[in-house]
Design an enzyme around this catalytic site. Structure first.
Site, PDB file in Angstrom:
ATOM      1  N   ASP A 138      31.787  38.655  40.681  1.00  0.00           N
ATOM      2  CA  ASP A 138      33.050  37.938  40.603  1.00  0.00           C
ATOM      3  C   ASP A 138      33.582  37.783  42.034  1.00  0.00           C
ATOM      4  O   ASP A 138      33.090  38.432  42.974  1.00  0.00           O
ATOM      5  CB  ASP A 138      34.029  38.738  39.739  1.00  0.00           C
ATOM      6  N   ASP A 198      37.506  36.578  43.037  1.00  0.00           N
ATOM      7  CA  ASP A 198      38.902  36.979  43.192  1.00  0.00           C
ATOM      8  C   ASP A 198      39.083  38.430  42.760  1.00  0.00           C
ATOM      9  O   ASP A 198      38.717  38.809  41.651  1.00  0.00           O
ATOM     10  CB  ASP A 198      39.808  36.077  42.339  1.00  0.00           C
ATOM     11  N   ASP A 211      36.049  43.041  38.702  1.00  0.00           N
ATOM     12  CA  ASP A 211      37.246  43.881  38.803  1.00  0.00           C
ATOM     13  C   ASP A 211      38.028  43.959  37.502  1.00  0.00           C
ATOM     14  O   ASP A 211      39.073  44.613  37.459  1.00  0.00           O
ATOM     15  CB  ASP A 211      38.157  43.362  39.920  1.00  0.00           C
ATOM     16  N   ASN A 252      35.513  32.712  37.213  1.00  0.00           N
ATOM     17  CA  ASN A 252      36.144  31.958  36.130  1.00  0.00           C
ATOM     18  C   ASN A 252      37.160  30.963  36.666  1.00  0.00           C
ATOM     19  O   ASN A 252      37.902  30.349  35.906  1.00  0.00           O
ATOM     20  CB  ASN A 252      36.851  32.911  35.148  1.00  0.00           C
ATOM     21  N   ASN A 253      37.185  30.801  37.980  1.00  0.00           N
ATOM     22  CA  ASN A 253      38.175  29.937  38.630  1.00  0.00           C
ATOM     23  C   ASN A 253      37.553  28.596  39.005  1.00  0.00           C
ATOM     24  O   ASN A 253      36.818  28.498  39.985  1.00  0.00           O
ATOM     25  CB  ASN A 253      38.724  30.644  39.874  1.00  0.00           C
TER      26      ASN A 253
END
Length: 317
Positions: free
Chosen positions: A33, A35, A253, A67-68
């Site tokens: 991931d 962010d 995270d 997921n952004n």
């Protein structure tokens, strides 16, 4: 649900030298991931760039899975360049890229109704798909007056839902009616985060709740092409030619999105505490099926583990 069948997560830096070597030798791919793991907002997390470099020096393939879809590829690239690394576009995985790849893989044809941010919409149209959107303007507060808007009888064959900062009730009703009027219309979910962190200890509602509403209202199960969707895991395995899912380490995270995704995909999981999860949350995971295999304070700790055992590249299994 608690169970004694699931071991407690192991703290990475507490492993002995033999277990650290075994851990580093156990994976060929690091899917991570972004962010909250590599950076917070726009500033890199200290030591992460060096850790990525150390992993690459051992021929670990690092892939960025976010997921952004609001960030552009160039934005991701600039962020990574700040940390001393360049990246190929194929190694940035976002819901918009996964949705496009899926639609092309099934030879999708027809209209798409997209509840998404502008960058996602641009991606779909540039990929050659015809997209219906809106309404974004204020609607009359009368169901009879907005019926032509929400029930326009267009032959929509897919509803795609992701982050949309201009989300509204008419969009949700419009999506519901497209799905109910055509049993072959498919529901696709990009980002399904139920909560989105905006600052430490402050979360706001995410698009996952809207996906839940559409699933319940229509009786359809969304095809998940963001974390923690199973289809995304299948897609990544195929894209990178992964033969054994356990040879992938997924770093994230969050528990609900990142760890859950790693689990459903069959990857090893490493939870870091630089983003959306606190140490107290980790302690509650002991004995649960959602517990990560490992946890650590920062992605940067991967470099510490490698340095602790002074790994000879030729000794990696």
């Amino acid at each position: 649900m608690f169970s004694n069948d699931f071991p407690a997560p192991k703290r990475l830096l507490d492993l002995n030298e033999e277990d650290k070597l075994r851990f580093i030798s156990s994976f060929d791919y690091v899917f991570t991931d972004c962010d909250g793991v590599l950076w917070n907002r726009y500033e890199p997390i200290e030591g992460v760039g060096a850790a990525i470099g150390t992993l690459k020096s051992l021929d670990k393939h690092v892939v960025y899975v976010s997921n952004n879809s609001i960030r552009t590829f160039e934005n991701y690239r600039k962020q990574l360049q700040k940390m001393g690394h360049d990246v190929d576009e194929v190694d940035i995985i976002q819901p918009v890229t996964s949705v496009i790849k899926y639609l092309k893989s099934v030879n999708f044809e027809g209209l798409i109704y997209a509840i998404c941010a502008e960058q996602f919409l641009i991606g779909l149209t540039e990929a050659g798909f015809e997209v219906v959107r809106g309404p974004n303007e204020v609607q009359p507060e009368s169901l009879s007056l907005i019926i032509p808007t929400i029930f326009d009888r267009k032959l929509v064959k897919a509803v795609v839902i992701d982050y949309d900062y201009n989300f509204n009730y008419p969009k949700l009703m419009r999506a519901e009616l497209y799905l109910k009027s055509d049993p072959e219309c498919i529901l696709i979910a990009g980002g399904t985060d139920h909560w989105t962190p905006i600052r430490q200890k402050v979360n706001v509602i995410g698009p996952g709740h809207f996906v839940d509403i559409l699933e319940k209202a229509t009786g359809r199960k969304a095809i998940g092409l963001g974390k923690p969707g199973l289809q995304l895991g299948v897609q990544l395995m195929e894209q990178y030619g992964v033969q054994d899912s356990q040879r992938v380490l997924f770093v994230g995270d969050t528990i609900a999105q990142d760890v859950a995704f790693g689990k459903v995909a069959g990857f090893q999981t490493l939870l870091v505490l630089t983003g959306g999860t606190k140490m107290s949350d980790v302690m509650k995971l002991s004995g649960r099926d959602i517990a990560p295999d490992y946890y650590t304070e920062s992605f940067a700790d991967l470099r510490k583990v490698i340095n602790d055992v002074q790994i000879d590249k030729n000794k990696i299994l």
